[in-house]
Design a protein around this motif. Structure first.
Motif, PDB file in Angstrom:
ATOM      1  N   ALA A 170      28.128  15.945  -8.504  1.00 23.01           N
ATOM      2  CA  ALA A 170      29.565  16.028  -8.766  1.00 23.01           C
ATOM      3  C   ALA A 170      30.396  15.230  -7.768  1.00 23.01           C
ATOM      4  O   ALA A 170      31.576  14.954  -8.016  1.00 23.01           O
ATOM      5  CB  ALA A 170      30.017  17.486  -8.764  1.00 23.01           C
ATOM      6  N   MET A 171      29.805  14.853  -6.646  1.00 21.44           N
ATOM      7  CA  MET A 171      30.541  14.093  -5.633  1.00 21.44           C
ATOM      8  C   MET A 171      30.496  12.615  -5.992  1.00 21.44           C
ATOM      9  O   MET A 171      29.429  12.045  -6.203  1.00 21.44           O
ATOM     10  CB  MET A 171      29.945  14.317  -4.239  1.00 21.44           C
ATOM     11  CG  MET A 171      30.715  13.625  -3.121  1.00 21.44           C
ATOM     12  SD  MET A 171      30.020  13.926  -1.466  1.00 21.44           S
ATOM     13  CE  MET A 171      30.492  15.653  -1.231  1.00 21.44           C
ATOM     14  N   SER A 172      31.649  11.982  -6.047  1.00 23.55           N
ATOM     15  CA  SER A 172      31.712  10.565  -6.400  1.00 23.55           C
ATOM     16  C   SER A 172      31.113   9.711  -5.287  1.00 23.55           C
ATOM     17  O   SER A 172      31.015  10.129  -4.129  1.00 23.55           O
ATOM     18  CB  SER A 172      33.158  10.140  -6.655  1.00 23.55           C
ATOM     19  OG  SER A 172      33.889  10.140  -5.435  1.00 23.55           O
ATOM     20  N   ASP A 173      30.736   8.481  -5.651  1.00 23.11           N
ATOM     21  CA  ASP A 173      30.233   7.546  -4.649  1.00 23.11           C
ATOM     22  C   ASP A 173      31.266   7.339  -3.539  1.00 23.11           C
ATOM     23  O   ASP A 173      30.927   7.321  -2.353  1.00 23.11           O
ATOM     24  CB  ASP A 173      29.915   6.188  -5.289  1.00 23.11           C
ATOM     25  CG  ASP A 173      28.724   6.233  -6.236  1.00 23.11           C
ATOM     26  OD1 ASP A 173      28.033   7.272  -6.279  1.00 23.11           O
ATOM     27  OD2 ASP A 173      28.498   5.218  -6.921  1.00 23.11           O
ATOM     28  N   GLU A 174      32.528   7.163  -3.941  1.00 22.96           N
ATOM     29  CA  GLU A 174      33.577   6.894  -2.952  1.00 22.96           C
ATOM     30  C   GLU A 174      33.733   8.059  -1.986  1.00 22.96           C
ATOM     31  O   GLU A 174      33.852   7.861  -0.765  1.00 22.96           O
ATOM     32  CB  GLU A 174      34.908   6.619  -3.670  1.00 22.96           C
ATOM     33  CG  GLU A 174      34.954   5.286  -4.398  1.00 22.96           C
ATOM     34  CD  GLU A 174      34.350   5.337  -5.801  1.00 22.96           C
ATOM     35  OE1 GLU A 174      34.449   4.330  -6.521  1.00 22.96           O
ATOM     36  OE2 GLU A 174      33.771   6.388  -6.184  1.00 22.96           O
ATOM     37  N   GLU A 175      33.739   9.282  -2.508  1.00 22.29           N
ATOM     38  CA  GLU A 175      33.872  10.434  -1.618  1.00 22.29           C
ATOM     39  C   GLU A 175      32.668  10.537  -0.690  1.00 22.29           C
ATOM     40  O   GLU A 175      32.812  10.887   0.491  1.00 22.29           O
ATOM     41  CB  GLU A 175      34.016  11.726  -2.429  1.00 22.29           C
ATOM     42  CG  GLU A 175      34.245  12.963  -1.559  1.00 22.29           C
ATOM     43  CD  GLU A 175      34.474  14.223  -2.354  1.00 22.29           C
ATOM     44  OE1 GLU A 175      34.829  15.257  -1.731  1.00 22.29           O
ATOM     45  OE2 GLU A 175      34.303  14.201  -3.589  1.00 22.29           O
ATOM     46  N   ALA A 176      31.489  10.212  -1.203  1.00 23.12           N
ATOM     47  CA  ALA A 176      30.279  10.328  -0.379  1.00 23.12           C
ATOM     48  C   ALA A 176      30.305   9.385   0.809  1.00 23.12           C
ATOM     49  O   ALA A 176      29.718   9.685   1.861  1.00 23.12           O
ATOM     50  CB  ALA A 176      29.044  10.069  -1.239  1.00 23.12           C
ATOM     51  N   THR A 177      30.982   8.224   0.684  1.00 22.77           N
ATOM     52  CA  THR A 177      31.074   7.317   1.835  1.00 22.77           C
ATOM     53  C   THR A 177      31.909   7.910   2.963  1.00 22.77           C
ATOM     54  O   THR A 177      31.845   7.434   4.097  1.00 22.77           O
ATOM     55  CB  THR A 177      31.687   5.955   1.452  1.00 22.77           C
ATOM     56  OG1 THR A 177      33.067   6.126   1.087  1.00 22.77           O
ATOM     57  CG2 THR A 177      30.909   5.303   0.325  1.00 22.77           C
ATOM     58  N   LEU A 178      32.696   8.944   2.667  1.00 26.25           N
ATOM     59  CA  LEU A 178      33.595   9.538   3.657  1.00 26.25           C
ATOM     60  C   LEU A 178      32.972  10.703   4.411  1.00 26.25           C
ATOM     61  O   LEU A 178      33.576  11.237   5.343  1.00 26.25           O
ATOM     62  CB  LEU A 178      34.881  10.002   2.971  1.00 26.25           C
ATOM     63  CG  LEU A 178      35.638   8.915   2.193  1.00 26.25           C
ATOM     64  CD1 LEU A 178      36.801   9.521   1.429  1.00 26.25           C
ATOM     65  CD2 LEU A 178      36.128   7.823   3.140  1.00 26.25           C
ATOM     66  N   VAL A 179      31.761  11.104   4.015  1.00 24.15           N
ATOM     67  CA  VAL A 179      31.124  12.248   4.678  1.00 24.15           C
ATOM     68  C   VAL A 179      30.911  11.963   6.159  1.00 24.15           C
ATOM     69  O   VAL A 179      31.134  12.830   7.015  1.00 24.15           O
ATOM     70  CB  VAL A 179      29.788  12.602   3.989  1.00 24.15           C
ATOM     71  CG1 VAL A 179      29.012  13.634   4.805  1.00 24.15           C
ATOM     72  CG2 VAL A 179      30.038  13.148   2.582  1.00 24.15           C
ATOM     73  N   VAL A 180      30.493  10.747   6.496  1.00 21.82           N
ATOM     74  CA  VAL A 180      30.241  10.441   7.900  1.00 21.82           C
ATOM     75  C   VAL A 180      31.540  10.429   8.704  1.00 21.82           C
ATOM     76  O   VAL A 180      31.556  10.793   9.888  1.00 21.82           O
ATOM     77  CB  VAL A 180      29.477   9.105   8.052  1.00 21.82           C
ATOM     78  CG1 VAL A 180      30.365   7.919   7.732  1.00 21.82           C
ATOM     79  CG2 VAL A 180      28.892   8.960   9.437  1.00 21.82           C
TER      80      VAL A 180
END
Length: 387
Positions: A170-180
């Motif tokens: 459910a997490m978009s690619d763009e949001e996943a880049t912000l995890v770090v």
């Protein structure tokens, strides 16, 4: 045909022998080239990079070199690929890897410590004593993708299994880049003690780390959370991410405003994310006696600090590097649970082939850019949000 000793692949995820990759020539010069797709070793996987965010540190590396260190020196003209805030899909497993599966979506931490030095054994792998002793021909050494080894402005990259953070579909690619990025903010609050519920927190500097610092502090229960900065549009996003108060330091004295907003006294914690010349001295005057300050930004020059004030008031000063102590896993959990919406800081997306334009947007803040994301395949440039 792509292969390696003991490497597992799947016909569902065909892997080419070569890939597109941006390489750094002279300072400020990026060229699109072909590179061999790297092969994972023991305890490594191959990641198909689906999206990568541009960090201010990438811009520093591309234009000036540090803090990157390639082959013991500056990164220029060494066939080096920068970029470190990426996510993607596991497409090959190195020998003996069974902790992850092919087809799994992940985001990555930057640093994989050597695992052997004193700091790594304490969980401080971002402060590994073997920083700069790269993998490659040397099996012992700290790996920091985009800093000491090739990074993510390409189509595939190898990562140590310790750096992988699983993400939900459910997490978009763009949001996943912000995890770090959220993980760096989480690490700062961890080093300040972690138990910030009911405590007062100031975040200085509404860049990506500062804005997500607000979000993480609020999600951890801090109260009040105060954000200071110079741009009203970013302060507005800080409000949306949970700041109880915002202060535009162009309009009023930051220290006086913080004390007024906190009942006339200093706060418990300050997370300094601006790197401004006066930031440290402002921060130590914002905290109450016995307070703690975390420095999360890289100033461009040596900064005078009032050490006497620190000593007289029993103030604790911490510096952090990156996203240590598995903070990214905690940040991902908060994001998966929708404790805050990190996508508020994502403003633009560009295809990998148009990386120079994406970098220009990030560097010059074109169209109020905050976090600019580059995607490897099938993406047209677009502006997303931050309205």
């Amino acid at each position: 045909m792509y292969s390696g000793p003991g490497v597992k692949t799947s016909p569902d995820f065909p892997i080419p022998d070569s890939m597109k990759a941006w390489v750094l020539g002279n300072p400020g010069e990026l060229k699109l080239a072909q590179k061999p797709v790297p092969v994972p070793k023991r305890a490594e996987v191959l990641v198909r990079i689906d999206a990568v965010a541009i960090c201010a540190t990438d811009l520093e590396i591309i234009d000036h070199g540090p803090p990157a260190s390639i082959q013991g020196g500056m990164p220029f003209n060494k066939n080096f690929t920068p970029g470190h805030e990426y996510m993607g899909t596991v497409v090959a497993l190195g020998p003996g890897v069974d902790e992850h599966r092919i087809g799994q979506r992940i985001t990555v931490e930057i640093h994989a410590g050597c695992g052997q030095c004193k700091r790594c054994r304490e969980g401080m792998y971002t402060a590994c004593h073997n920083y700069g002793l790269n993998y490659g021909d040397v099996d012992k050494g700290h790996r920091a993708n985009g800093f000491t080894t090739d990074g993510g402005f390409c189509e595939y990259q190898v990562n140590h299994i310790n750096t992988l953070v699983a993400i939900p579909d459910a997490m978009s690619d763009e949001e996943a880049t912000l995890v770090v990025t959220a993980g760096t903010a989480m690490y700062g609050l961890t080093e300040l003690g972690g138990l910030v519920a009911g405590e007062s927190v100031v975040v200085t500097g509404p860049g990506p780390i500062g804005l997500l610092g607000v979000a993480v502090a609020k999600a951890l229960g801090a109260s009040p959370v105060i954000l200071t900065g110079t741009r009203d549009n970013r302060l507005k996003i800080g409000r949306e991410l949970g700041a109880d108060h915002v202060v535009n330091v162009r309009n009023e004295d930051a220290v006086e405003a913080v004390r007024r907003l906190n009942g006339g006294k200093g706060v418990d914690y300050v997370v300094e994310c601006s790197g401004a010349p006066n930031a440290v001295n402002d921060a130590i005057r914002m905290v109450n006696r016995g307070g703690k300050v975390c420095l999360a930004a890289f100033p461009h020059q040596e900064t005078p600090v009032d050490v006497a004030h620190i000593v007289r008031n029993n103030i604790y000063l911490y510096g952090i590097r990156g996203e240590g102590k598995s903070a990214t896993h905690r940040a991902e959990a908060f994001m998966s649970q929708k404790r805050f919406d990190a996508t508020k800081i994502h403003t633009h997306t560009f295809p990998l082939d148009d990386l120079p334009t994406a970098i220009r947007y990030a560097k010059d803040r074109v169209d109020d850019a905050i976090k600019v994301v580059v995607k490897a395949k099938g993406v047209a440039a677009h502006r997303v949000a931050a309205e």
